[in-house]
Each structure stands twice: as structure tokens, then as C-alpha cells.
Design an enzyme around this catalytic site. Structure first.
Site, PDB file in Angstrom:
ATOM      1  N   LYS A  47      61.742  24.977  10.906  1.00  0.00           N
ATOM      2  CA  LYS A  47      62.541  23.905  10.271  1.00  0.00           C
ATOM      3  C   LYS A  47      61.790  22.596  10.050  1.00  0.00           C
ATOM      4  O   LYS A  47      62.404  21.525   9.946  1.00  0.00           O
ATOM      5  CB  LYS A  47      63.843  23.629  11.045  1.00  0.00           C
ATOM      6  CG  LYS A  47      64.661  24.840  11.432  1.00  0.00           C
ATOM      7  CD  LYS A  47      64.617  25.979  10.456  1.00  0.00           C
ATOM      8  CE  LYS A  47      65.384  25.745   9.177  1.00  0.00           C
ATOM      9  NZ  LYS A  47      65.146  26.913   8.245  1.00  0.00           N
ATOM     10  N   THR A  51      58.565  26.099   4.235  1.00  0.00           N
ATOM     11  CA  THR A  51      58.785  26.666   2.909  1.00  0.00           C
ATOM     12  C   THR A  51      58.270  25.698   1.839  1.00  0.00           C
ATOM     13  O   THR A  51      57.672  26.120   0.838  1.00  0.00           O
ATOM     14  CB  THR A  51      60.286  26.950   2.706  1.00  0.00           C
ATOM     15  OG1 THR A  51      60.792  27.569   3.891  1.00  0.00           O
ATOM     16  CG2 THR A  51      60.527  27.841   1.510  1.00  0.00           C
ATOM     17  N   LYS A 105      51.776  32.532   6.795  1.00  0.00           N
ATOM     18  CA  LYS A 105      52.708  31.632   7.501  1.00  0.00           C
ATOM     19  C   LYS A 105      52.910  32.084   8.941  1.00  0.00           C
ATOM     20  O   LYS A 105      53.054  33.275   9.206  1.00  0.00           O
ATOM     21  CB  LYS A 105      54.053  31.635   6.764  1.00  0.00           C
ATOM     22  CG  LYS A 105      55.236  31.202   7.617  1.00  0.00           C
ATOM     23  CD  LYS A 105      56.558  31.347   6.882  1.00  0.00           C
ATOM     24  CE  LYS A 105      57.736  31.289   7.845  1.00  0.00           C
ATOM     25  NZ  LYS A 105      59.039  31.319   7.157  1.00  0.00           N
ATOM     26  N   HIS A 107      54.867  30.623  12.876  1.00  0.00           N
ATOM     27  CA  HIS A 107      55.478  29.584  13.713  1.00  0.00           C
ATOM     28  C   HIS A 107      54.927  29.666  15.137  1.00  0.00           C
ATOM     29  O   HIS A 107      55.453  29.025  16.043  1.00  0.00           O
ATOM     30  CB  HIS A 107      56.990  29.781  13.795  1.00  0.00           C
ATOM     31  CG  HIS A 107      57.745  29.537  12.523  1.00  0.00           C
ATOM     32  ND1 HIS A 107      57.539  28.435  11.729  1.00  0.00           N
ATOM     33  CD2 HIS A 107      58.744  30.244  11.923  1.00  0.00           C
ATOM     34  CE1 HIS A 107      58.373  28.495  10.691  1.00  0.00           C
ATOM     35  NE2 HIS A 107      59.107  29.578  10.780  1.00  0.00           N
ATOM     36  N   ARG A 129      57.567  17.772  11.933  1.00  0.00           N
ATOM     37  CA  ARG A 129      58.712  16.965  11.498  1.00  0.00           C
ATOM     38  C   ARG A 129      59.360  16.348  12.732  1.00  0.00           C
ATOM     39  O   ARG A 129      59.311  16.957  13.812  1.00  0.00           O
ATOM     40  CB  ARG A 129      59.710  17.881  10.786  1.00  0.00           C
ATOM     41  CG  ARG A 129      60.902  17.189  10.149  1.00  0.00           C
ATOM     42  CD  ARG A 129      61.860  18.224   9.557  1.00  0.00           C
ATOM     43  NE  ARG A 129      62.851  17.603   8.702  1.00  0.00           N
ATOM     44  CZ  ARG A 129      63.872  18.250   8.147  1.00  0.00           C
ATOM     45  NH1 ARG A 129      64.026  19.546   8.366  1.00  0.00           N
ATOM     46  NH2 ARG A 129      64.735  17.609   7.380  1.00  0.00           N
ATOM     47  N   SER A 137      68.501  20.692  11.784  1.00  0.00           N
ATOM     48  CA  SER A 137      68.209  21.753  10.823  1.00  0.00           C
ATOM     49  C   SER A 137      68.257  23.125  11.500  1.00  0.00           C
ATOM     50  O   SER A 137      68.775  24.097  10.951  1.00  0.00           O
ATOM     51  CB  SER A 137      66.834  21.495  10.198  1.00  0.00           C
ATOM     52  OG  SER A 137      66.552  22.440   9.207  1.00  0.00           O
ATOM     53  N   TYR A 192      56.200  15.926   7.749  1.00  0.00           N
ATOM     54  CA  TYR A 192      57.290  16.074   6.770  1.00  0.00           C
ATOM     55  C   TYR A 192      57.673  14.713   6.186  1.00  0.00           C
ATOM     56  O   TYR A 192      57.866  14.577   4.974  1.00  0.00           O
ATOM     57  CB  TYR A 192      58.487  16.706   7.482  1.00  0.00           C
ATOM     58  CG  TYR A 192      59.718  16.934   6.627  1.00  0.00           C
ATOM     59  CD1 TYR A 192      59.967  18.183   6.046  1.00  0.00           C
ATOM     60  CD2 TYR A 192      60.663  15.918   6.421  1.00  0.00           C
ATOM     61  CE1 TYR A 192      61.109  18.402   5.289  1.00  0.00           C
ATOM     62  CE2 TYR A 192      61.808  16.140   5.661  1.00  0.00           C
ATOM     63  CZ  TYR A 192      62.022  17.376   5.099  1.00  0.00           C
ATOM     64  OH  TYR A 192      63.151  17.592   4.342  1.00  0.00           O
ATOM     65  N   MET A 231      63.383  23.201  -5.737  1.00  0.00           N
ATOM     66  CA  MET A 231      63.284  24.366  -4.851  1.00  0.00           C
ATOM     67  C   MET A 231      64.656  24.931  -4.503  1.00  0.00           C
ATOM     68  O   MET A 231      64.819  26.132  -4.337  1.00  0.00           O
ATOM     69  CB  MET A 231      62.498  24.020  -3.580  1.00  0.00           C
ATOM     70  CG  MET A 231      60.992  24.029  -3.848  1.00  0.00           C
ATOM     71  SD  MET A 231      59.986  23.706  -2.399  1.00  0.00           S
ATOM     72  CE  MET A 231      60.383  25.076  -1.341  1.00  0.00           C
ATOM     73  N   LYS A 257      69.660  19.970   3.194  1.00  0.00           N
ATOM     74  CA  LYS A 257      69.710  18.575   2.774  1.00  0.00           C
ATOM     75  C   LYS A 257      68.361  18.057   2.318  1.00  0.00           C
ATOM     76  O   LYS A 257      68.267  17.267   1.394  1.00  0.00           O
ATOM     77  CB  LYS A 257      70.233  17.705   3.911  1.00  0.00           C
ATOM     78  CG  LYS A 257      71.734  17.687   4.029  1.00  0.00           C
ATOM     79  CD  LYS A 257      72.210  16.365   4.583  1.00  0.00           C
ATOM     80  CE  LYS A 257      73.721  16.295   4.621  1.00  0.00           C
ATOM     81  NZ  LYS A 257      74.170  15.192   5.494  1.00  0.00           N
TER      82      LYS A 257
END
Ligand code: A3P
Ligand code: EST
Length: 294
Positions: A47, A51, A105, A107, A129, A137, A192, A231, A257
Site C-alpha cells: 500500500k 502499482t 515486484k 513486498h 509511504r 489503505s 510516495y 490509472m 483515494k
């Protein structure tokens, strides 16, 4: 519904890190993964803008060609290394099929990254972020992505988040450990909030890190295509092509959001004070700083 369907279940634990049981099942293949020297690793805590960065990199890799970047869903264009679940392409198998140079990708926390990435001296881009927005999120993601255990109330989820009792473990450890890695590895550490504030500058930063020429016009095109508004309506980027049994966008859209500071619409004053206190304690001694709003 067959046995192979996704249902909510408790997380398992992999070397002390809470993780989906399906991913743990696929772990031996991940650990043995053979990276290629020209693989580019996109690494994030969930989050944090994974992406967004993935779409941006695919655009840079395809010289800003929007049509080429619509060739497939984001999870096929940028395979998710440790992904292993029913009805979904397995990350390792997908990666074996795509030609170099690959975008990968993950995590994973730093200590779980397959050693081959270090052996091959692959470049890494990390995006972090602020934890308040990540927590909010993540709460909505727990609701919409059906593999997760029930997140409970926001209060309960915040407590679990602070304690690292969520998928991929402690946010604090993740961001700090990767921050330290940048001192010894070819790693670009992004935020972010910076991407939100000045996406053009961040695209140029990425291009420079990759040693790639991106003209002003192309950078502007990339920024436009990777804006939240674009997006959100792009089926190749917004995860809406997945069955609703896997992700229910009616509960909460994946592209929810896309702002900095949404936590202010959710945290109570008491929750905020408690979070700040805990944050200070966890980040003590680190020179890593976050902007909770811009
Ligand atoms: P919100 O839930 O706060 O909206 P990840 O890709 O790492 O899972 O992160 C998802 C988060 O990034 C979501 O945050 C999502 O809306 C946001 N996001 C996705 N694309 C974005 C974009 N182009 N610009 C800004 N935020 C974006
Ligand atoms: C998608 C994006 C992301 O950054 C993390 C995760 C973790 C859980 C994944 C989900 C995802 C994509 C869809 C799944 C899910 C586990 C089961 C489901 O099929 C792969």
C-alpha cells in the site's frame, strides 16, 4: 465453491514474518529464484505506491508508449515475485516466461529477499509511504482482497499494524532496513509523498538512476498516464480484471483515494496521539523521515 477458492484465513508465519499461507507454500521456489543482472526490483511495503511505480517503470521501459503498456494487466507485466495463489499466475512461473529486461515486484523485507538479487547486483527501487496513510489503505485492502483475515474495527487494525501483526510484518522494520541497504547497494529510495508533490522530478530521478534518457515531453506523458485519475480508469492498471471473489472493488476500489493525508479523515485524536508516540519510539535513532501530509 471448490477447495481451491480464496477464502479469508489467518496469516501464517515465514521466518517470523506474518504472511499468506499460500505464499508460504510457494516459498521454496521463491528462495531459489535466479535473478538476472538486468532485472529491476520494485520493492515496497504493501500500500505504498507499488502499482503506481510499476506503471511508471513500464512506461519508461516502453518509451512512453501507452498502447504497449495496455498489453496486459499490471500483475502480468510486472510479476509479483512471491505471489502464489489459486486462479492466479504464479510469480516465479510468470517471470520465467518474460524476456529481459524484467521488472520484478516484491513486498519482502530485506532479510527475506532471495540472495540471487544481491549476487547479480540488481538495481532496486524502493518506495516508502507515511505509515498513517499506509495503515488506512491497508485496512481497506484487507476488506476488499479476500485472502486477508477480517481486519476488525479500525481501532483493532491500527493496533495490529503498530504491532506488526499484519501481512509482511512491521512497517517500521521494513522501511528502516531497506533505508540502510541503500548505503551498500544500487538502490534508489523514493517517497510516495514526493511522487505526489512533484511527479516530473521523480520520473527524472528514476530515469537518471536507470541511465536512461527521458525527454521532457516523454516525462510529461508518463506523468499524465500514471496519474491517479488515469490509472483508476485503466483496466490494465486498476486490478478490476480480477474476479470479485478475489478482490471486491464494491467493498473498496483498489484505486481508492490516491492522496497524502487521508488518515486525517479516519484517525481519532486519541488514535493519532497513540500512533505518534509509538512512531517516535520505533523510529528512534533512524535518520529516515516521513511527511504525514504535503
Ligand atoms: P489509497 O488506498 O490510499 O488510495 P499499492 O499499489 O502499493 O498496493 O498501493 C495502493 C495505494 O496507492 C492506494 O492508496 C492507491 O489508491 C494508491 N495509488 C495507486 N495508483 C496511484 C497513483 N497513480 N497516484 C497516487 N496514488 C496511487
Ligand atoms: C495484490 C497486490 C499486492 O500488492 C499484494 C497482494 C497480496 C495478496 C494478493 C493480492 C495482492 C492479489 C490477489 C491475490 C492476493 C492473494 C490471493 C489473491 O488471489 C493473489
Amino acid at each position: 465453491m471448490g477447495r481451491e477458492d480464496i477464502v479469508r484465513e489467518e496469516l501464517g508465519t515465514l521466518q517470523g514474518i506474518p504472511l499468506y499461507k499460500w505464499f508460504i507454500e510457494g516459498w521454496p521456489q521463491v528462495e531459489a529464484f535466479q535473478a538476472r543482472p538486468d532485472d529491476l526490483l520494485i520493492c515496497t511495503y504493501p500500500k505504498s505506491g507499488t502499482t503506481w511505480l510499476s506503471e511508471t517503470l513500464d512506461m519508461i521501459y516502453h518509451d512512453g508508449d501507452v498502447e504497449k503498456c495496455k498489453r496486459d494487466a499490471i500483475f502480468n507485466r510486472v510479476p509479483f515475485l512471491e505471489m502464489n495463489a489459486p486462479q492466479m499466475p504464479n510469480g516465479i512461473e510468470l517471470l520465467a516466461k518474460i524476456p529481459s529486461p524484467r521488472l520484478v515486484k516484491t513486498h519482502l523485507p530485506v532479510q527475506l529477499l532471495p540472495v540471487s538479487f544481491w549476487d547479480q547486483d540488481c538495481k532496486v527501487i524502493y518506495v516508502a509511504r507515511n505509515p498513517k496513510d499506509v495503515a488506512i489503505s491497508y485496512y481497506y485492502f484487507y476488506q476488499m482482497a479476500k485472502i486477508h483475515p477480517d481486519p476488525g474495527t479500525m481501532e483493532e487494525f491500527l493496533q495490529n499494524f503498530m504491532a506488526g501483526k499484519v501481512a509482511y510484518g512491521s512497517w517500521y522494520a521494513h522501511v528502516k532496513d531497506w533505508w540502510e541497504k541503500r548505503k551498500e547497494k544500487r538502490l534508489l529510495y523514493l517517497f510516495y509523498e514526493d511522487m505526489k508533490q512533484d511527479p516530473l522530478r521523480e520520473v527524472q530521478k528514476i530515469a537518471q538512476f536507470l541511465g536512461k534518457e527521458v525527454t521532457e515531453g516523454m516525462a510529461a506523458k508518463i506523468v499524465h498516464h500514471t496519474s491517479f485519475q488515469e490509472m483508476r480508469k485503466n483496466p490494465a492498471a486498476n486490478y478490476e480484471t480480477l474476479p470479485s471473489s478475489v478482490m471486491d472493488h464494491n467493498l473498496s476500489p483498489f484505486m481508492r483515494k490516491g492522496i497524502a493525508g487521508d488518515w486525517k479523515n479516519h484517525f481519532t485524536v486519541a488514535q493519532n496521539e497513540c500512533f505518534d508516540e509509538h512512531y517516535k519510539e520505533q523510529m528512534k535513532g533512524s535518520d529516515l523521515c516521513f511527511r504525514m501530509e504535503i
